[in-house]
Design a protein around this motif. Structure first.
Motif, PDB file in Angstrom:
ATOM      1  N   HIS A  35      68.958 -59.183-113.163  1.00  0.00           N
ATOM      2  CA  HIS A  35      69.992 -59.845-114.202  1.00  0.00           C
ATOM      3  C   HIS A  35      69.094 -60.570-115.586  1.00  0.00           C
ATOM      4  N   PRO A  36      70.260 -60.694-116.516  1.00  0.00           N
ATOM      5  CA  PRO A  36      69.445 -61.026-118.040  1.00  0.00           C
ATOM      6  C   PRO A  36      68.573 -62.107-117.857  1.00  0.00           C
ATOM      7  N   ASN A  37      68.754 -63.123-116.827  1.00  0.00           N
ATOM      8  CA  ASN A  37      68.216 -64.310-116.916  1.00  0.00           C
ATOM      9  C   ASN A  37      66.742 -64.003-116.396  1.00  0.00           C
ATOM     10  N   GLY A  38      66.453 -63.050-115.745  1.00  0.00           N
ATOM     11  CA  GLY A  38      65.092 -62.515-115.083  1.00  0.00           C
ATOM     12  C   GLY A  38      65.330 -62.733-113.524  1.00  0.00           C
ATOM     13  N   THR A  39      66.470 -63.028-112.995  1.00  0.00           N
ATOM     14  CA  THR A  39      66.539 -63.257-111.452  1.00  0.00           C
ATOM     15  C   THR A  39      66.761 -61.837-110.929  1.00  0.00           C
ATOM     16  N   ILE A  40      65.913 -61.749-109.863  1.00  0.00           N
ATOM     17  CA  ILE A  40      66.131 -60.310-109.258  1.00  0.00           C
ATOM     18  C   ILE A  40      66.682 -60.655-107.928  1.00  0.00           C
ATOM     19  N   GLU A  41      67.805 -59.805-107.759  1.00  0.00           N
ATOM     20  CA  GLU A  41      68.495 -59.730-106.576  1.00  0.00           C
ATOM     21  C   GLU A  41      68.312 -58.420-105.690  1.00  0.00           C
ATOM     22  N   TRP A  42      67.760 -58.475-104.561  1.00  0.00           N
ATOM     23  CA  TRP A  42      67.505 -57.465-103.687  1.00  0.00           C
ATOM     24  C   TRP A  42      68.841 -56.608-103.161  1.00  0.00           C
ATOM     25  N   THR A  43      69.021 -55.547-103.367  1.00  0.00           N
ATOM     26  CA  THR A  43      70.083 -54.888-102.676  1.00  0.00           C
ATOM     27  C   THR A  43      69.880 -54.018-101.420  1.00  0.00           C
ATOM     28  N   GLY A  44      68.729 -53.929-101.447  1.00  0.00           N
ATOM     29  CA  GLY A  44      68.303 -52.976-100.241  1.00  0.00           C
ATOM     30  C   GLY A  44      67.339 -53.813 -99.360  1.00  0.00           C
ATOM     31  N   ASN A  45      66.269 -53.197 -98.879  1.00  0.00           N
ATOM     32  CA  ASN A  45      65.071 -53.707 -98.111  1.00  0.00           C
ATOM     33  C   ASN A  45      64.638 -54.786 -99.006  1.00  0.00           C
ATOM     34  N   LYS A  46      64.379 -56.063 -98.380  1.00  0.00           N
ATOM     35  CA  LYS A  46      63.677 -57.020 -99.124  1.00  0.00           C
ATOM     36  C   LYS A  46      62.258 -57.018 -98.604  1.00  0.00           C
ATOM     37  N   PRO A  47      61.359 -57.237 -99.563  1.00  0.00           N
ATOM     38  CA  PRO A  47      59.798 -57.313 -99.365  1.00  0.00           C
ATOM     39  C   PRO A  47      59.525 -58.382 -98.782  1.00  0.00           C
ATOM     40  N   LEU A  48      58.450 -58.453 -97.942  1.00  0.00           N
ATOM     41  CA  LEU A  48      57.853 -59.539 -97.274  1.00  0.00           C
ATOM     42  C   LEU A  48      57.717 -60.676 -98.270  1.00  0.00           C
ATOM     43  N   TYR A  49      57.889 -62.001 -97.852  1.00  0.00           N
ATOM     44  CA  TYR A  49      58.024 -63.192 -98.480  1.00  0.00           C
ATOM     45  C   TYR A  49      56.421 -63.351 -99.183  1.00  0.00           C
TER      46      TYR A  49
END
Length: 71
Positions: A35-49
């Protein structure tokens, strides 16, 4: 290390910010919306915390290089 990093505009109007990104990390495909504000939204597999913050930092660096510094 991220490999095969790709990005493309989220919208057909290239003037609007927002990008789809994809890459491989440890032989696993990851997809996200940057996103433009630098937020990353996972749309597939999410990495380990434990790995997520490091991956986000790498994505930010690559986006700065490919999108923002390229203008």
């Amino acid at each position: 290390m991220l490999t095969h990093f790709q990005w493309k505009n989220l919208y057909s109007d290239k003037g609007l910010p927002g990008w789809n990104v994809s890459f491989y990390y440890q032989k696993q495909l990851y997809r996200a919306i940057y996103h433009p504000n630098g937020t990353i939204e996972w749309t597939g597999n999410k990495p380990l915390y434990e790995e997520e913050e490091s991956l986000k930092g790498s994505i930010h660096e690559l986006m700065l290089y490919h999108v923002y510094d390229d203008k």
